[in-house]
Design an enzyme around this catalytic site. Structure first.
Site, PDB file in Angstrom:
ATOM      1  N   HIS A  91      34.326  34.801  39.060  1.00  0.00           N
ATOM      2  CA  HIS A  91      33.394  35.547  37.863  1.00  0.00           C
ATOM      3  C   HIS A  91      32.471  34.700  37.208  1.00  0.00           C
ATOM      4  O   HIS A  91      33.018  33.397  37.195  1.00  0.00           O
ATOM      5  CB  HIS A  91      34.285  36.317  36.781  1.00  0.00           C
ATOM      6  CG  HIS A  91      35.103  37.622  37.398  1.00  0.00           C
ATOM      7  ND1 HIS A  91      35.639  38.484  36.683  1.00  0.00           N
ATOM      8  CD2 HIS A  91      35.442  37.638  38.685  1.00  0.00           C
ATOM      9  CE1 HIS A  91      36.483  39.122  37.371  1.00  0.00           C
ATOM     10  NE2 HIS A  91      36.081  38.880  38.714  1.00  0.00           N
TER      11      HIS A  91
ATOM     12  N   GLU B 231      31.756  34.040  34.082  1.00  0.00           N
ATOM     13  CA  GLU B 231      32.408  33.190  33.147  1.00  0.00           C
ATOM     14  C   GLU B 231      33.557  32.296  33.412  1.00  0.00           C
ATOM     15  O   GLU B 231      33.371  30.938  32.735  1.00  0.00           O
ATOM     16  CB  GLU B 231      33.490  34.143  31.886  1.00  0.00           C
ATOM     17  CG  GLU B 231      32.584  35.133  31.377  1.00  0.00           C
ATOM     18  CD  GLU B 231      32.382  36.727  32.079  1.00  0.00           C
ATOM     19  OE1 GLU B 231      32.179  37.603  31.436  1.00  0.00           O
ATOM     20  OE2 GLU B 231      32.557  36.429  33.544  1.00  0.00           O
TER      21      GLU B 231
ATOM     22  N   CYS C 222      36.225  40.819  31.471  1.00  0.00           N
ATOM     23  CA  CYS C 222      37.336  41.292  31.832  1.00  0.00           C
ATOM     24  C   CYS C 222      38.621  40.478  31.241  1.00  0.00           C
ATOM     25  O   CYS C 222      38.485  39.349  30.846  1.00  0.00           O
ATOM     26  CB  CYS C 222      37.571  41.308  33.516  1.00  0.00           C
ATOM     27  SG  CYS C 222      37.845  39.559  34.179  1.00  0.00           S
TER      28      CYS C 222
ATOM     29  N   CYS D 219      39.033  36.885  32.454  1.00  0.00           N
ATOM     30  CA  CYS D 219      37.935  36.083  32.128  1.00  0.00           C
ATOM     31  C   CYS D 219      38.200  35.628  30.506  1.00  0.00           C
ATOM     32  O   CYS D 219      38.349  34.450  30.086  1.00  0.00           O
ATOM     33  CB  CYS D 219      36.572  36.451  32.099  1.00  0.00           C
ATOM     34  SG  CYS D 219      35.809  36.506  33.873  1.00  0.00           S
TER      35      CYS D 219
END
Length: 152
Positions: free
Chosen positions: A51, A53, A81, A84
């Protein structure tokens, strides 16, 4: 648009347009300077943890040679999410600016609701079975007995 968020936004567009992952971008700033910037690379790397991040945190940690990013700020195009968010906590990033909401992400096909359900009731989403608990506990006993352990 906030100049830092604009960079994150452009990262998201770059990743989307190159089919490297979903519509997510992030950047980490320290003392008014960009330490890392990234976009979602799940499709590019076949890594479900890639992801924006996560990629930005990994890059910043490598560049700064530390896991402690407590003097940094994270800008991300979407509310993080749970994975993260966990990484943000572990990295000790104290301030997070986000663009879109969890609801926006869900409407875009990225619904984290099942993860939040699992957090509140883990056995509702996974078949959790403890095994060799006593052996597992010994790892923590040995960890605490280490005179050279470094807490993080």
């Amino acid at each position: 648009m906030n100049p830092w968020m604009e960079i994150a936004h452009n990262e998201a567009l770059k990743g989307m347009e190159n089919n490297e992952g979903g519509p997510f971008g992030a950047l980490i700033v320290r003392d008014g300077k960009i330490i890392s910037q990234a976009h979602n690379e799940v499709l590019k790397t076949n890594d479900p943890t890639a992801h924006a991040e996560m990629v930005a945190i990994r890059e910043a940690s490598q560049k700064l040679s530390t896991y402690d990013l407590s003097d940094c700020t994270l800008y991300t195009t979407c509310y993080p999410c749970p994975m993260c968010m966990g990484a943000i906590f572990w990295a000790r990033i104290p301030t997070l600016y986000y663009g879109s909401s969890m609801e926006d992400a869900a409407q875009g096909g990225f619904d984290d609701a099942r993860f939040y359900t699992m957090i509140h009731n883990p056995s509702s989403a996974l078949d959790l079975r403890p095994v060799d608990i006593d052996a597992g506990k010994t790892l923590f006993v040995r960890w605490l007995a280490k005179s050279d352990r470094e807490l993080y």
